[in-house]
Design an enzyme around this catalytic site. Structure first.
Site, PDB file in Angstrom:
ATOM      1  N   ASP A  12       0.950  -1.161   0.089  1.00 50.25           N
ATOM      2  CA  ASP A  12       0.029   0.048   0.007  1.00 50.25           C
ATOM      3  C   ASP A  12       1.007   1.389   0.062  1.00 50.25           C
ATOM      4  O   ASP A  12       0.600   2.298   0.387  1.00 50.25           O
ATOM      5  CB  ASP A  12      -0.855   0.007   1.234  1.00 50.25           C
ATOM      6  CG  ASP A  12      -1.884  -1.307   1.342  1.00 50.25           C
ATOM      7  OD1 ASP A  12      -2.303  -1.789   0.390  1.00 50.25           O
ATOM      8  OD2 ASP A  12      -1.861  -1.791   2.678  1.00 50.25           O
ATOM      9  N   HIS A  40      -4.392  -1.808  -6.055  1.00 56.33           N
ATOM     10  CA  HIS A  40      -3.655  -0.620  -6.370  1.00 56.33           C
ATOM     11  C   HIS A  40      -4.712   0.366  -6.559  1.00 56.33           C
ATOM     12  O   HIS A  40      -5.655   0.054  -7.194  1.00 56.33           O
ATOM     13  CB  HIS A  40      -3.074  -0.701  -7.706  1.00 56.33           C
ATOM     14  CG  HIS A  40      -1.762  -1.532  -7.707  1.00 56.33           C
ATOM     15  ND1 HIS A  40      -0.766  -1.263  -6.579  1.00 56.33           N
ATOM     16  CD2 HIS A  40      -1.206  -2.426  -8.502  1.00 56.33           C
ATOM     17  CE1 HIS A  40       0.300  -2.147  -7.107  1.00 56.33           C
ATOM     18  NE2 HIS A  40      -0.263  -2.833  -7.931  1.00 56.33           N
TER      19      HIS A  40
END
Ligand code: GDP
Length: 427
Positions: A12, A40
């Site tokens: 992340d 994503h």
């Protein structure tokens, strides 16, 4: 030239944004590991997307996207993602699904859920998307490749072998109903038709592309801390998150990989089990505030929606992460998020049993590590969207200089917002 964009930390980090940005000047974008268990976030002119299996180049018509053999391919989820793009008005992507990729099966998802249930409070914080059972089966040599879908006798034989093993496990160990191999076989034949137009020889395609000097981006999922060999074992994922694995999972020749862009946030965030050691964690109301302000919509998992744990930048973990990734440069994201702070602590060492160290320890030692902080002044202003590095406040630049000195890799890209062009290149 082949470049990899990978995570320095726990995942992340904002790799999607950096990949989306760099994809503009690339010919090919490749996913080389992992499955649909992470995502994503990409924000562009078409809208806001969470991509789980599709490579980040799908928004550009000039790019060929490759799902490499190292990926855990959940065809159903891939089909849903493709439909989502088309519904949002994105033109159908150029996509090659490697015929050597293996299939993540419904029984992998079941096994993952059954095992987390059995472990109870000792669970690893799995997303229950079947990733660990999938990779276990790959190494146990009972995985099923995409190419098997087109050889029905072979598919039936491999499926009945795998299902026989699963059913012993499911019925005996977990006390759950058996899987019906025939029904699964039929389901696979239906799903096969969804991917048929995209299946191809990813291996030759990529090797030829390297020879032709094409610009190729390898897109990593998760981050260095989640690597099953070099990460925080066992709180890792089950595929290699390191750029080096792109040589297997994409694949490209090792000598072709010239740039490794390691992405790291200007603070730390970590999704997964609460029991995972996360040394620089910020708890309480201050942590809640950082979580709320983080990313583009707060720090919550792109796939799971789970709140991410947040903390201060950890130079010990990040220097190690960059080292094992072989980083040639760092992209620092989310600098804009920190603009509200008077001062910003940075974890620059760990104290373990009274000893201070800057070296990232083995997992058995990491559990005992306490953070040693150096506090830097904040810049108390909104830097969101700044694109000229020199326009950043002096304290923000000093913060970046300090991190660079600690992690020992040049920070060349600083991201100042979630949108594609909210980026400043550091001279
Ligand atoms: P990835 O898996 O590494 O691509 O990361 P995620 O997409 O899961 O998480 C990164 C989050 O940060 C997403 O919500 C992005 O939109 C957001 N993001 C990326 N770069 C920036 C940035 O520079 N500033 C802010 N505020 N958010 C960013």
């Amino acid at each position: 030239m082949v470049k990899a964009i990978v995570g320095a930390n726990w995942g992340d980090e904002g790799k999607g944004k950096i990949t989306d940005l760099m994809a503009e000047h690339s010919d090919i974008v490749v996913r080389f590991q992992g499955g649909a268990n992470a995502g994503h976030t990409i924000i562009n002119d078409y809208g806001r997307f969470a991509l789980h299996t599709l490579p980040s180049g799908v928004f550009y018509s000039h790019i060929t996207n490759v799902i490499g053999n190292g990926v855990a391919l959940d065809i159903q989820k891939l089909a849903d993602e493709l439909t989502g793009l088309i519904q949002a008005g994105v033109p159908a992507p150029n996509l090659i699904i490697s015929e050597r990729a293996q299939l993540l099966m419904p029984y992998h998802v079941l096994q993952d859920a059954y095992e987390e249930e059995r472990l109870g409070g000792h669970a690893f914080g799995s997303t229950k998307s079947g990733i660990a059972p999938f990779y276990s089966d790959k190494y146990a040599k009972i995985g099923i490749q995409v190419c098997d879908l087109f050889h029905e006798d072979r598919l039936r034989e491999k499926l009945s072998h795998a299902v026989a093993i699963k059913n012993i496990l499911f019925q005996t160990m977990y006390q759950k109903p058996p899987v019906d191999a025939d029904a699964l076989f039929q389901q696979l034949l239906t799903l096969r038709e969804v991917i048929r137009p995209y299946v191809g020889d990813g291996v030759s395609f990529l090797h030829q592309a390297v020879q032709q000097g094409k610009e190729i981006l390898l897109e990593g999922q998760l981050g260095a801390m989640k690597d099953p060999d070099l990460g925080i074992v066992p709180m890792t994922t089950s595929s290699h998150t390191l750029a080096g694995f792109g040589c297997v999972g994409a694949p490209v020749p090792p000598t072709a990989l010239k740039e490794v862009i390691c992405v790291s946030k200007a603070y730390s965030s970590c999704v997964g089990s609460q029991t995972e050691p996360f040394v620089s964690e910020l708890l309480g109301p201050a942590g809640d505030e950082l979580r709320r302000r983080g990313g583009d919509k707060g720090e919550f998992g792109a796939t799971t929606g789970r709140p991410r744990r947040v903390g201060w930048f950890d130079t010990v973990a990040t220097r190690y992460g960059c080292m094992i990734q072989g980083a040639t440069q760092v992209a620092l994201t989310c600098l804009d998020v920190l603009g509200y702070l008077d001062e910003i602590p940075v974890c620059t060492a760990y104290e373990i049993d009274g000893q201070v160290t800057k070296d990232f320890p083995v997992p058995a030692q990491l559990e005992k590590a306490k953070p040693v902080f150096t506090t830097l002044p904040g810049w108390k202003s909104d830097v969101r969207g700044i694109t000229r590095y020199e326009d950043l406040p002096a304290a923000a630049k000093a913060y970046v200089d300090f991190l660079e000195q600690e992690i020992q890799v040049p920070i060349k890209i600083v991201s100042t917002g979630p949108k594609r062009h909210e980026i400043a290149l550091r001279p």
